[in-house]
Scaffold this motif. Structure first.
Motif, PDB file in Angstrom:
ATOM      1  N   TYR A  14       0.861  -1.189   0.000  1.00 47.85           N
ATOM      2  CA  TYR A  14       0.000   0.000   0.000  1.00 47.85           C
ATOM      3  C   TYR A  14       0.893   1.233   0.000  1.00 47.85           C
ATOM      4  CZ  TYR A  14       1.127  -0.222   4.995  1.00 47.85           C
ATOM      5  OH  TYR A  14       1.793  -0.278   6.194  1.00 47.85           O
ATOM      6  N   ASP A  15       0.340   2.302  -0.476  1.00 44.36           N
ATOM      7  CA  ASP A  15       1.035   3.585  -0.501  1.00 44.36           C
ATOM      8  C   ASP A  15       0.633   4.352   0.750  1.00 44.36           C
ATOM      9  OD1 ASP A  15       2.066   6.114  -0.917  1.00 44.36           O
ATOM     10  OD2 ASP A  15       1.445   6.236  -3.019  1.00 44.36           O
ATOM     11  N   ALA A  16       1.564   4.488   1.676  1.00 42.98           N
ATOM     12  CA  ALA A  16       1.253   5.121   2.959  1.00 42.98           C
ATOM     13  C   ALA A  16       0.834   6.576   2.808  1.00 42.98           C
ATOM     14  CB  ALA A  16       2.449   5.017   3.895  1.00 42.98           C
ATOM     15  N   SER A  17       1.152   7.178   1.660  1.00 45.39           N
ATOM     16  CA  SER A  17       0.774   8.587   1.437  1.00 45.39           C
ATOM     17  C   SER A  17      -0.640   8.723   0.889  1.00 45.39           C
ATOM     18  CB  SER A  17       1.764   9.246   0.478  1.00 45.39           C
ATOM     19  OG  SER A  17       1.657   8.685  -0.823  1.00 45.39           O
ATOM     20  N   LYS A  19      -4.833   7.605   0.876  1.00 42.47           N
ATOM     21  CA  LYS A  19      -5.895   7.151   1.778  1.00 42.47           C
ATOM     22  C   LYS A  19      -6.274   5.710   1.467  1.00 42.47           C
ATOM     23  CE  LYS A  19      -9.355   9.627   2.945  1.00 42.47           C
ATOM     24  NZ  LYS A  19     -10.577  10.461   2.937  1.00 42.47           N
ATOM     25  N   PRO A  20      -6.581   4.922   2.490  1.00 38.17           N
ATOM     26  CA  PRO A  20      -7.019   3.542   2.263  1.00 38.17           C
ATOM     27  C   PRO A  20      -8.467   3.512   1.780  1.00 38.17           C
ATOM     28  CG  PRO A  20      -7.157   4.040   4.590  1.00 38.17           C
ATOM     29  CD  PRO A  20      -6.551   5.258   3.938  1.00 38.17           C
ATOM     30  N   GLU A 337      -1.922   1.875  11.243  1.00 35.89           N
ATOM     31  CA  GLU A 337      -1.803   3.329  11.150  1.00 35.89           C
ATOM     32  C   GLU A 337      -2.295   3.819   9.789  1.00 35.89           C
ATOM     33  OE1 GLU A 337      -1.210   7.030  12.616  1.00 35.89           O
ATOM     34  OE2 GLU A 337      -1.027   5.138  13.717  1.00 35.89           O
ATOM     35  N   TRP A 338      -1.958   3.088   8.733  1.00 34.59           N
ATOM     36  CA  TRP A 338      -2.428   3.467   7.401  1.00 34.59           C
ATOM     37  C   TRP A 338      -3.953   3.408   7.303  1.00 34.59           C
ATOM     38  CZ3 TRP A 338      -4.210   0.127   3.178  1.00 34.59           C
ATOM     39  CH2 TRP A 338      -4.416   0.836   1.984  1.00 34.59           C
TER      40      TRP A 338
END
Length: 468
Positions: A14-17, A19-20, A337-338
């Motif tokens: 996933y891209d932590a930057s 939004k999920p 956290e993500w």
């Protein structure tokens, strides 16, 4: 042999930057669940996120590239990082926290390290998890003295927290009153009357659930710890379901004598991984890890004056095992956290648990155990559409109870492709669901339809046998 290049596929990273996806079915993309499986039993074994699986797989290859280098040099800093992260999460110091395979292992480490005396009392409950209850029973059943006497507190849910505290306090006092000639002077360091690390007299040790397994009920465990402190009773908190489900855990404030929880359930770490918390004031009790490690320090050795019991070091290496699960704790916390962090996760799961239990009870035409929400975090309990009995044996024989349990398991998993824990308590059958970030209310509705169909079959088959 060349090591394959590991490239994460969709869902494994996933891209932590960014939004999920929103909570609910959109997040199933990040879990390794079958597309047609409706999982409402996350609480039993956990459901591992794909990014954590990928991290563990990558770690496995890293280990095998050079096993000696990993085990002799690389492993310890990674383990320290995992311990630091979980210690911060539960409000403890790093040197008060070790990682072990599971909560039952942690519980055995504590209870088997107590130096029991004849006349000691070990308290569990009628709702204590099976393996833990059997550990208590085993310690009391040993042929050689000294051994503790096993006592159980009786809980029949639903109960309020106030009622639980009253029952618990009354049991502690009854234990003392029934043994007027026993000097219960071996008390915890924070209790009045504690006399150093080599106390005389007998002790009472209470194993307390933070959240009972069946029913999945939140206990007022912090208040129970305070009651024990006042009464001079040692506390061992079996918090198997707490970390990742119970918000705001701060052990430095709660001050239990011992506390343990599974990281592979609600926290999303890889199986098997659990945390054992032993505050420094009580580490003199834990003389040996289980099994005993290379770092054991004999209390009679000169080294003991410097290292004490060497608590943290003893648990770093207790024999060759797969160490990857312990090292996934930081990956699990990063994924959480993500997703939005602890508050977002627990708020969603708790609301879903409350809404889901209402829908489930509506579909089955039954009742929820806890309408107020006082007992419920993410594991609601709902009665099944099967007869209730007012006295043991009135409706069900012991053999029928076993058959029903197996029948529910087989039918739900193989035919309906769904599952929630089911159990018999206080004269009737219940289910314990687990609300997770990948669930929605419609999952509870589907589960209700499955239970309706299977319970109808049970009435027509197993329950018809008694009158036949």
């Amino acid at each position: 042999m060349p090591i394959p290049t590991l490239t994460p596929s969709e869902g494994e990273t996933y891209d932590a930057s960014q939004k999920p996806p929103p909570f609910g079915h959109a997040l199933k993309h990040y879990f390794a669940l079958d597309d047609d499986y409706v999982n409402l039993n996350h609480g039993s074994y956990g459901s591992l996120p794909l990014p954590v699986i990928f991290a563990a797989t990558r770690m496995g290859y890293e280990i095998e590239r050079n096993p000696d280098k990993f085990h002799r040099l690389t492993f310890k800093p990674l383990l320290d990082k995992a311990r630091e992260s979980v210690a911060k999460f539960i409000g403890a110091e790093t040197d008060e926290v070790v990682l072990v395979p599971n909560a039952t292992h942690a519980l055995n480490t504590v209870l088997r390290n107590f130096e029991w005396r004849e006349g000691d009392v070990l308290i569990g409950a009628t709702t204590t998890y099976g393996a833990v209850a059997n550990t208590i029973r085993y310690l009391a059943d040993r042929s050689e003295q000294p051994r503790p006497e096993a006592v159980a507190v009786t809980y029949e849910f639903p109960l309020t927290h106030a009622q639980i505290l009253d029952i618990f306090r009354a049991k502690l006092r009854d234990v003392k009153q029934q043994r007027p000639n026993t000097p219960f002077t071996d008390v915890p360091p924070l209790s009045p009357g504690h006399d150093g690390a080599n106390p005389q007299g007998n002790k009472i040790v209470a194993v307390i659930d933070s959240i009972t397994a069946n029913p999945g009920a939140l206990m007022p465990w912090q208040e129970m710890v305070r009651v024990c402190r006042e009464e001079g009773v040692w506390t061992v908190i079996d918090a198997a379901h707490s970390i990742g489900q119970e918000p705001g855990i701060n052990l430095s404030e709660a001050q239990p004598d011992f506390w343990l929880s599974n990281c592979h359930k609600w926290l999303y770490a890889k199986r098997g991984c659990a945390v054992l918390y032993v505050p420094k004031r009580n580490q003199y009790i834990i003389k040996s890890s289980i099994p005993t490690s290379h770092e054991y320090v004999s209390p009679s050795s000169p080294e003991a004056k410097v290292k004490g019991t060497n608590f943290a070091m003893q648990h770093e290496w207790t024999g060759t095992a797969d160490l990857a699960p312990y090292l996934t704790v930081p990956d699990a916390l990063a994924f959480r956290e993500w997703l939005g962090g602890e508050k977002a996760i627990t708020d969603y799961c708790h609301k879903l648990a409350m809404d889901g239990q209402k829908k489930l009870a509506e579909v089955m035409g039954t009742q929820v155990m806890d309408e107020s929400g006082e007992l419920t975090l993410n594991m609601p309990n709902v009665a099944l559409p099967l007869p209730a009995e007012n006295a043991p044996g009135e409706v069900y024989t012991r053999e029928q109870l076993k058959k029903i349990d197996l029948y529910l398991r087989e039918k739900l998993l193989k035919e309906w492709k769904t599952y929630a824990a089911h159990y018999f308590h206080a004269g009737r059958w219940w289910c314990r669901c687990s609300a997770q970030v990948f669930n929605e209310v419609s999952d509870f509705e589907y589960l209700g339809k499955a239970f309706n169909a299977v319970c109808k079959e049970i009435k027509e088959t197993i329950l018809s046998e008694k009158s036949a």
